[in-house]
Design a protein around this motif. Structure first.
Motif, short mmCIF file in Angstrom:
data_model
loop_
_atom_site.label_atom_id
_atom_site.label_comp_id
_atom_site.label_asym_id
_atom_site.label_seq_id
_atom_site.Cartn_x
_atom_site.Cartn_y
_atom_site.Cartn_z
N ALA A 202 43.00 30.24 48.20
CA ALA A 202 42.32 31.42 48.76
C ALA A 202 43.10 32.69 48.42
O ALA A 202 42.51 33.70 48.02
N VAL A 203 44.40 32.64 48.55
CA VAL A 203 45.25 33.79 48.20
C VAL A 203 45.05 34.15 46.74
O VAL A 203 44.93 35.33 46.38
N HIS A 204 44.98 33.15 45.88
CA HIS A 204 44.80 33.38 44.44
C HIS A 204 43.48 34.11 44.16
O HIS A 204 43.45 35.10 43.42
N VAL A 205 42.39 33.64 44.78
CA VAL A 205 41.08 34.27 44.56
C VAL A 205 41.07 35.70 45.09
O VAL A 205 40.59 36.62 44.41
N ILE A 206 41.61 35.91 46.27
CA ILE A 206 41.65 37.27 46.85
C ILE A 206 42.45 38.20 45.96
O ILE A 206 42.01 39.31 45.65
N ASN A 207 43.62 37.76 45.53
CA ASN A 207 44.46 38.60 44.66
C ASN A 207 43.78 38.89 43.32
O ASN A 207 43.82 40.02 42.83
N ASP A 208 43.15 37.88 42.72
CA ASP A 208 42.46 38.10 41.44
C ASP A 208 41.32 39.10 41.59
O ASP A 208 41.16 39.99 40.76
N CYS A 209 40.53 38.96 42.66
CA CYS A 209 39.42 39.90 42.86
C CYS A 209 39.94 41.30 43.12
O CYS A 209 39.37 42.28 42.62
N SER A 210 41.01 41.42 43.87
CA SER A 210 41.59 42.73 44.14
C SER A 210 42.06 43.41 42.86
O SER A 210 41.85 44.60 42.65
N ALA A 211 42.66 42.63 41.98
CA ALA A 211 43.21 43.19 40.73
C ALA A 211 42.15 43.50 39.68
O ALA A 211 42.38 44.33 38.80
N GLN A 212 40.99 42.85 39.77
CA GLN A 212 39.95 43.02 38.74
C GLN A 212 39.24 44.37 38.80
O GLN A 212 38.71 44.83 37.80
N GLY A 213 39.20 44.98 39.94
CA GLY A 213 38.37 46.17 40.12
C GLY A 213 39.04 47.47 39.72
O GLY A 213 40.26 47.55 39.57
#
Length: 191
Positions: free
Chosen positions: A85-96
């Motif tokens: 979950a941390v990985h997905v949240i961090n990836d989405c945060s960094a993509q934008g």
């Protein structure tokens, strides 16, 4: 709201409102963003308007929603945060590539890099989740007391003792159930 779909349950905290697009997780689940168009509608009412959404972007949004729910639930009960979950949240945060802007009225709004970039909108939601899970905001994460809901919500009340994700739905339903149970036990008490 579009006909044929359940209403959105909007709160004051973006990330936990987003997790509320799937409600009654421990009962009969209610999916509030079943189509890409419906995700566009939710993002629009949440101040993150986009022009279009693909099925792949809807899948990414749901993956983010479930990751935020998992991490917020773990934080609320003081468990270790799930690494996936941390990985997905961090990836989405960094993509934008969204930017906070100040309106003439002194309010914060989000400017997305382009009007149709769902990933930018999801990055705003992920960043909001990071701020509440990391404890950077005044309040605490809690879980709804409804046994069929158990939604994670952000309690910013003065006493930090809120029990329901939404008083108008879960809280009211539980109060009605208690009232009817009391009426069955004491049939003459309502007179």
């Amino acid at each position: 709201m579009r006909a044929g779909f359940p209403d959105f349950r909007l709160g004051k905290v973006l990330a936990t409102s987003f997790t509320g697009t799937l409600s009654e997780r421990h009962g009969v689940p209610v999916e509030r963003i079943p189509t890409p168009r419906r995700l566009i509608d939710w993002l629009t009412v949440s101040g993150l308007a986009v022009d279009s959404c693909t099925t792949a972007q809807l899948d990414l949004a749901r993956e983010l929603r479930e990751s935020i729910h998992a991490a917020a639930t773990a934080a609320a009960v003081q468990d270790a945060l799930p690494a996936s979950a941390v990985h997905v949240i961090n990836d989405c945060s960094a993509q934008g590539r969204a930017a906070a802007i100040l309106t003439a009225e002194g309010k914060r709004r989000w400017r997305l890099s382009s009007a149709s970039c769902v990933e930018d909108a999801l990055s705003v939601i992920a960043a909001d989740a990071i701020s509440i899970i990391a404890g950077e905001r005044d309040g605490k994460l809690a879980l709804c007391a409804s046994p069929t809901c158990r939604a994670a919500f952000f309690d910013a009340s003065r006493s930090r003792t809120r029990r329901w994700c939404d008083m108008n739905t879960c809280g009211n339903r539980q109060k009605k159930a208690r009232f009817h149970a009391n009426q069955r036990r004491n049939p003459g008490s309502a007179e």
